[in-house]
Design a protein around this motif. Sequence first.
Motif, PDB file in Angstrom:
ATOM      1  N   ILE A   1       0.886  -1.177   0.000  1.00  0.00           N
ATOM      2  CA  ILE A   1       0.000   0.000   0.000  1.00  0.00           C
ATOM      3  C   ILE A   1       0.920   1.222   0.000  1.00  0.00           C
ATOM      4  CG2 ILE A   1      -1.643   1.359   1.348  1.00  0.00           C
ATOM      5  CD1 ILE A   1      -2.995  -1.150   2.222  1.00  0.00           C
ATOM      6  N   ALA A   2       0.702   2.111  -0.962  1.00  0.00           N
ATOM      7  CA  ALA A   2       1.596   3.265  -1.108  1.00  0.00           C
ATOM      8  C   ALA A   2       1.349   4.278   0.002  1.00  0.00           C
ATOM      9  CB  ALA A   2       1.385   3.904  -2.466  1.00  0.00           C
ATOM     10  N   SER A   3       2.444   4.761   0.543  1.00  0.00           N
ATOM     11  CA  SER A   3       2.382   5.698   1.664  1.00  0.00           C
ATOM     12  C   SER A   3       1.698   7.035   1.306  1.00  0.00           C
ATOM     13  CB  SER A   3       3.818   5.933   2.134  1.00  0.00           C
ATOM     14  OG  SER A   3       3.877   6.825   3.168  1.00  0.00           O
ATOM     15  N   PRO A   4       2.013   7.662   0.164  1.00  0.00           N
ATOM     16  CA  PRO A   4       1.432   8.992  -0.067  1.00  0.00           C
ATOM     17  C   PRO A   4      -0.073   8.982  -0.292  1.00  0.00           C
ATOM     18  CG  PRO A   4       3.271   8.569  -1.578  1.00  0.00           C
ATOM     19  CD  PRO A   4       2.959   7.285  -0.889  1.00  0.00           C
ATOM     20  N   ASN A   5      -0.595   7.961  -1.022  1.00  0.00           N
ATOM     21  CA  ASN A   5      -2.023   8.044  -1.380  1.00  0.00           C
ATOM     22  C   ASN A   5      -2.837   6.804  -1.022  1.00  0.00           C
ATOM     23  OD1 ASN A   5      -1.232   6.180  -3.235  1.00  0.00           O
ATOM     24  ND2 ASN A   5      -1.816   7.346  -5.049  1.00  0.00           N
ATOM     25  N   GLY A   6      -2.228   5.841  -0.345  1.00  0.00           N
ATOM     26  CA  GLY A   6      -3.001   4.680   0.113  1.00  0.00           C
ATOM     27  C   GLY A   6      -3.397   3.700  -0.969  1.00  0.00           C
ATOM     28  N   ARG A   7      -2.777   3.817  -2.134  1.00  0.00           N
ATOM     29  CA  ARG A   7      -3.121   2.912  -3.234  1.00  0.00           C
ATOM     30  C   ARG A   7      -2.571   1.502  -2.995  1.00  0.00           C
ATOM     31  NH1 ARG A   7      -1.442   2.809  -9.622  1.00  0.00           N
ATOM     32  NH2 ARG A   7      -2.248   0.723  -9.879  1.00  0.00           N
ATOM     33  N   LEU A   8      -3.410   0.512  -3.227  1.00  0.00           N
ATOM     34  CA  LEU A   8      -2.951  -0.882  -3.171  1.00  0.00           C
ATOM     35  C   LEU A   8      -2.323  -1.210  -4.522  1.00  0.00           C
ATOM     36  CD1 LEU A   8      -5.631  -2.950  -1.340  1.00  0.00           C
ATOM     37  CD2 LEU A   8      -3.355  -3.829  -1.732  1.00  0.00           C
ATOM     38  N   LEU A   9      -1.068  -1.578  -4.516  1.00  0.00           N
ATOM     39  CA  LEU A   9      -0.388  -1.851  -5.785  1.00  0.00           C
ATOM     40  C   LEU A   9      -0.515  -3.342  -6.144  1.00  0.00           C
ATOM     41  CD1 LEU A   9       2.605   0.436  -4.992  1.00  0.00           C
ATOM     42  CD2 LEU A   9       1.293   0.610  -7.091  1.00  0.00           C
ATOM     43  N   PRO A  10      -0.497  -3.652  -7.439  1.00  0.00           N
ATOM     44  CA  PRO A  10      -0.651  -5.055  -7.858  1.00  0.00           C
ATOM     45  C   PRO A  10       0.649  -5.834  -7.647  1.00  0.00           C
ATOM     46  CG  PRO A  10      -0.370  -3.644  -9.773  1.00  0.00           C
ATOM     47  CD  PRO A  10      -0.357  -2.731  -8.587  1.00  0.00           C
ATOM     48  N   VAL A  11       0.968  -6.086  -6.391  1.00  0.00           N
ATOM     49  CA  VAL A  11       2.300  -6.612  -6.071  1.00  0.00           C
ATOM     50  C   VAL A  11       2.494  -8.055  -6.527  1.00  0.00           C
ATOM     51  CG1 VAL A  11       2.827  -5.028  -4.172  1.00  0.00           C
ATOM     52  CG2 VAL A  11       1.546  -7.091  -3.693  1.00  0.00           C
ATOM     53  N   LYS A  12       1.424  -8.826  -6.456  1.00  0.00           N
ATOM     54  CA  LYS A  12       1.567 -10.234  -6.837  1.00  0.00           C
ATOM     55  C   LYS A  12       1.844 -10.354  -8.345  1.00  0.00           C
ATOM     56  CE  LYS A  12      -0.501 -14.653  -6.310  1.00  0.00           C
ATOM     57  NZ  LYS A  12      -1.585 -15.494  -6.024  1.00  0.00           N
ATOM     58  N   GLU A  13       1.111  -9.563  -9.108  1.00  0.00           N
ATOM     59  CA  GLU A  13       1.286  -9.582 -10.568  1.00  0.00           C
ATOM     60  C   GLU A  13       2.677  -9.027 -10.921  1.00  0.00           C
ATOM     61  OE1 GLU A  13      -1.201  -8.361  -8.855  1.00  0.00           O
ATOM     62  OE2 GLU A  13      -3.051  -9.283  -9.556  1.00  0.00           O
ATOM     63  N   ALA A  14       3.107  -8.004 -10.173  1.00  0.00           N
ATOM     64  CA  ALA A  14       4.438  -7.430 -10.422  1.00  0.00           C
ATOM     65  C   ALA A  14       5.518  -8.468 -10.122  1.00  0.00           C
ATOM     66  CB  ALA A  14       4.638  -6.181  -9.563  1.00  0.00           C
ATOM     67  N   ALA A  15       5.325  -9.223  -9.035  1.00  0.00           N
ATOM     68  CA  ALA A  15       6.315 -10.251  -8.682  1.00  0.00           C
ATOM     69  C   ALA A  15       6.392 -11.300  -9.780  1.00  0.00           C
ATOM     70  CB  ALA A  15       5.955 -10.894  -7.340  1.00  0.00           C
ATOM     71  N   ALA A  16       5.236 -11.642 -10.359  1.00  0.00           N
ATOM     72  CA  ALA A  16       5.241 -12.652 -11.424  1.00  0.00           C
ATOM     73  C   ALA A  16       6.045 -12.145 -12.628  1.00  0.00           C
ATOM     74  CB  ALA A  16       3.806 -12.986 -11.822  1.00  0.00           C
ATOM     75  N   ILE A  17       5.898 -10.853 -12.941  1.00  0.00           N
ATOM     76  CA  ILE A  17       6.650 -10.285 -14.084  1.00  0.00           C
ATOM     77  C   ILE A  17       8.150 -10.319 -13.778  1.00  0.00           C
ATOM     78  CG2 ILE A  17       7.151  -8.098 -15.290  1.00  0.00           C
ATOM     79  CD1 ILE A  17       4.121  -7.509 -15.081  1.00  0.00           C
ATOM     80  N   ALA A  18       8.518  -9.878 -12.582  1.00  0.00           N
ATOM     81  CA  ALA A  18       9.947  -9.853 -12.212  1.00  0.00           C
ATOM     82  C   ALA A  18      10.508 -11.265 -12.226  1.00  0.00           C
ATOM     83  CB  ALA A  18      10.111  -9.209 -10.830  1.00  0.00           C
ATOM     84  N   HIS A  19       9.774 -12.190 -11.648  1.00  0.00           N
ATOM     85  CA  HIS A  19      10.270 -13.575 -11.587  1.00  0.00           C
ATOM     86  C   HIS A  19      10.412 -14.181 -12.976  1.00  0.00           C
ATOM     87  CE1 HIS A  19       8.873 -14.013  -7.130  1.00  0.00           C
ATOM     88  NE2 HIS A  19       9.992 -13.345  -7.259  1.00  0.00           N
ATOM     89  N   GLY A  20       9.528 -13.755 -13.880  1.00  0.00           N
ATOM     90  CA  GLY A  20       9.617 -14.252 -15.256  1.00  0.00           C
ATOM     91  C   GLY A  20      10.970 -13.910 -15.865  1.00  0.00           C
ATOM     92  N   ALA A  21      11.578 -12.820 -15.347  1.00  0.00           N
ATOM     93  CA  ALA A  21      12.903 -12.429 -15.861  1.00  0.00           C
ATOM     94  C   ALA A  21      13.999 -12.830 -14.853  1.00  0.00           C
ATOM     95  CB  ALA A  21      12.918 -10.923 -16.107  1.00  0.00           C
TER      96      ALA A  21
END
Length: 399
Positions: free
Chosen positions: A163-183
């Motif tokens: 969750i981003a500190s400035p605006n409280g946005r929930l980021l798509p962390v699981k999907e981001a991890a999948a992209i990073a892991h793919g590389a």
Amino acid sequence: MSRMTVEQLRQDLPMAREAAYFQTGTYGPASDSVLRAVQETMESEARHGPATPAGRQAHMEREAAARSGLARLLNIREEELGIITNTSQAMQQIVRGIGWQPGDEFIMTSLEHVSTYGLSDVLAQEHSVAVKVIEGDQKDAALLEELASAVSERTRLVCLSHIASPNGRLLPVKEAAAIAHGAGVPVVLDLAQSVGQMPVDICALDCDFAVGSGHKWLLGPMGTGYVFISARHIPGFRPNFIPDRNPWTLADVPTPEATARSRIEIGTYNHALVVGLGRAVEIMESIGLDTIQAKAAYLTSRLRREIAKMERARIITPAETGKSAGITSVMFDGFTKKEMDGLVARLQARQKAVVKAQWLTAPPDPVKVAMRISVAAFNSEDEVDRLLEGIEEGLSSRA
Ligand SMILES: Cc1ncc(COP(=O)(O)O)c(C=O)c1O
């Protein structure tokens, strides 16, 4: 421990008797139970002498229970958990544990905490690392697309807030991890703003490292934080070059398995704070994080509904379901930091309502400033209404 209600938690918070507290995203208020756990442990150590068997006994069992309780809450193995003082330091430990080479890349979002920005500057200046910043203020699909094109064979680490500190946005962390892991790139998640607000299952998020604070939404003692190092990374992870054997280890004694704790925690620490954090986690578990999340969501929707009616207010926290939790960041037309500070001070003085003037950019832009309102489960409807009334009054007094 028997089940506890949110109302019982509220009764146990000295802060709730003083003010309408909407600053849990900065520091959560500790409960009397947490304070007692800290105090009893310190008193017991002092009475027995901390290095005596009785003094050690004073904290050892409770500390062990605290460590396993936190690991259970995060759904990780105990050997994957280290406890330190705060998220910023935990992040330093992880990021500095990567053997950076000139030309390596570090990827983070534009919504990371200011301490991570500072760290990224050091990486660039001291290690000639290329820092790539992904725009956080865009839809999930666009953000993930930008991440996918940013990751390259030189990327060594991707860093995102849950969750981003400035605006409280929930980021798509699981999907981001999948992209990073793919590389083949590991991911560190900053959980400072999510753990304690909502159920967080680190195992399900499939990250490599994670860091967070005890003194925010978990309502633990000030100066507590934690590090998760996935079991697959522990053997090779050496941020402090702590030896696996020390010179006094007998030759025929086997070297213990490395753990996140042995990799992260160095020397003496405050046992009482770990015990206090354990107590805070017990309280969270006994209420249930689903219940905590639902109560905060109810209050948050009440708050946002009314703010949305205010002429000069603009909520910058994403409105879609599931894209935020208890943090609401609001900008007011034409407000500079100085004016926001004035409104925050006025709310504190007149309504006894505590909120934060939050910079939205790093480095700070004087007109990009929001009021960050952290609604926790322990807050009440009356407090939300008091805050709303104060904001209305403050805005009309300026008109
Ligand atoms: C997302 C995030 N990361 C890190 C921090 C820093 O936390 P700490 O003060 O525990 O180091 C904060 C504090 O607000 C935060 O919101």
